[in-house]
Design a protein around this motif. Structure first.
Motif: not given
Length: 370
Positions: A65-73, A114-124
């Motif tokens: 999950n640490w990769m999610i912000p990287i994928i988003y950006w 990418a946005l959906i995963l980023m939202l999941a990351y932020l909200i979790s």
């Protein structure tokens, strides 16, 4: 010994697959009737999409999950690159050419997962309190939604941008935001609509709205309505479906494929397709409500919102009840990018659901899920 752990397989959400498969088979059948060559390409898209499903399903997503912000950006950088290096088609700059292979990609398609995963990351990381997010947390998460929205709308691709923003804020509405914030947003949108229409919309976007509110619909919509009206109760034989076979119905394999569904299978066939979508959407919301894990909750609800938005806009468009925009019928219209996006998102959800107890399994002596 390496083996498949039945406890993990037992968590797999087979119901979603059961609802998806009829859509894929019927879509392939209809596309093949209109343009057989496209059906062959569509088969290849389906094959590669399910290959991607298998790869994503077995990834250790929670540990990555640490990769999610990287994928988003990375996706944001690709959207920015469109502005400087993008290719234009029909007045819109949405594509980037891949060096040496002379193929193009459309970054706006990849930003959705990418946005959906980023939202999941932020909200979790910061779940909402019982009465919902307050203004500070809401603005922080909203920034991640609005940034790709602005970049995509600037291409211009207002249809995709609006879908993106509706999915993002739909997820926030679902997980919980303080009610006064929603009331303020509603009032602001109503007040700003005249400014948006006069100052921000391009001429062709205004024309689509004018065509929608005009007494007589555009040519494309007229042909679509004729095809829908001619389908009757149970549809026509292939050779009698003249709107499609004689090429009166435009883009019959993608944007206006629902009109061909009705012309070919009638009211009963279209009712079956809509029922599959409704059952799938309700099931996804049930998955989201049932689980306390915010990764599952966000991804499942986001897919449900995405399917609902695409389905309702596409069907309404073919019947003249919404402006014509390039929104496909999910997992049904011909096209690789959209289909691949949905399948990858389902793979992510299935992974999160199936492997949510994997660590506890491993701690009790199971070597691996394989």
């Amino acid at each position: 010994m390496w083996r498949i752990d039945r406890r993990i397989l037992a968590q797999f959400d087979f119901i979603s697959i059961i609802f998806i498969m009829p859509l894929i088979f019927i879509s392939h059948w209809l596309i093949g009737e209109v343009v057989p060559m496209l059906a062959q390409k569509h088969t290849a898209y389906v094959f590669f999409a399910f290959l991607a499903f298998a790869v994503v399903f077995f990834l250790p997503i929670r540990r990555m999950n640490w990769m999610i912000p990287i994928i988003y950006w990375i996706n944001i950088l690709l959207l920015v690159a469109v502005e400087f290096f993008g290719h234009s088609r029909l007045g819109a700059k949405r594509w980037i050419e891949i060096p040496f292979v002379h193929a193009t990609i459309q970054p706006s398609e990849f930003v959705k997962p990418a946005l959906i995963l980023m939202l999941a990351y932020l909200i979790s990381k910061a779940p909402p309190p019982p009465d919902g997010y307050r203004i500070k947390e809401f603005l922080k998460i909203s920034a991640y939604i609005l940034l790709p929205f602005i970049l995509i709308a600037k291409e211009p691709d207002l249809g995709t941008a609006m879908v993106l923003v509706m999915i993002g804020f739909g997820v926030l509405f679902f997980v919980g935001v303080y009610w006064k914030i929603w009331a303020t947003i509603f009032v602001a949108v109503v007040l700003m609509f005249p400014i948006v229409y006069t100052q921000l919309l391009h001429d062709y976007q205004k024309q689509r709205i004018l065509d929608f509110v005009a007494e007589k619909p555009s040519y494309h919509v007229q042909q679509s309505i004729i095809a829908i009206g001619s389908g009757g109760w149970s549809g026509k034989d292939k050779d009698d479906a003249t709107q499609t076979q004689m090429r009166f119905l435009p883009i019959a394999t993608s944007d206006f494929i629902f009109a061909y569904v009705v012309e070919r299978t009638g009211f009963l066939g279209s009712l079956f397709i809509i029922t599959m979508y409704i059952l799938l959407i309700l099931h996804l919301f049930a998955v989201s409500v049932y689980h306390d894990d915010y990764y599952i909750k966000v991804v499942a609800s986001a897919i449900a919102f995405m399917i609902f938005i695409y389905m309702s806009v596409n069907i309404a468009m073919t019947m003249g009840l919404a402006p014509v925009v390039g929104v496909p019928l999910p997992m049904f219209s011909y096209g690789g990018s959209s289909f691949l996006n949905f399948i990858i998102l389902f793979a992510v959800m299935e992974n999160l659901v199936s492997f949510r107890f994997k660590d506890s399994y491993d701690s009790r002596g199971t070597k691996s899920f394989l």
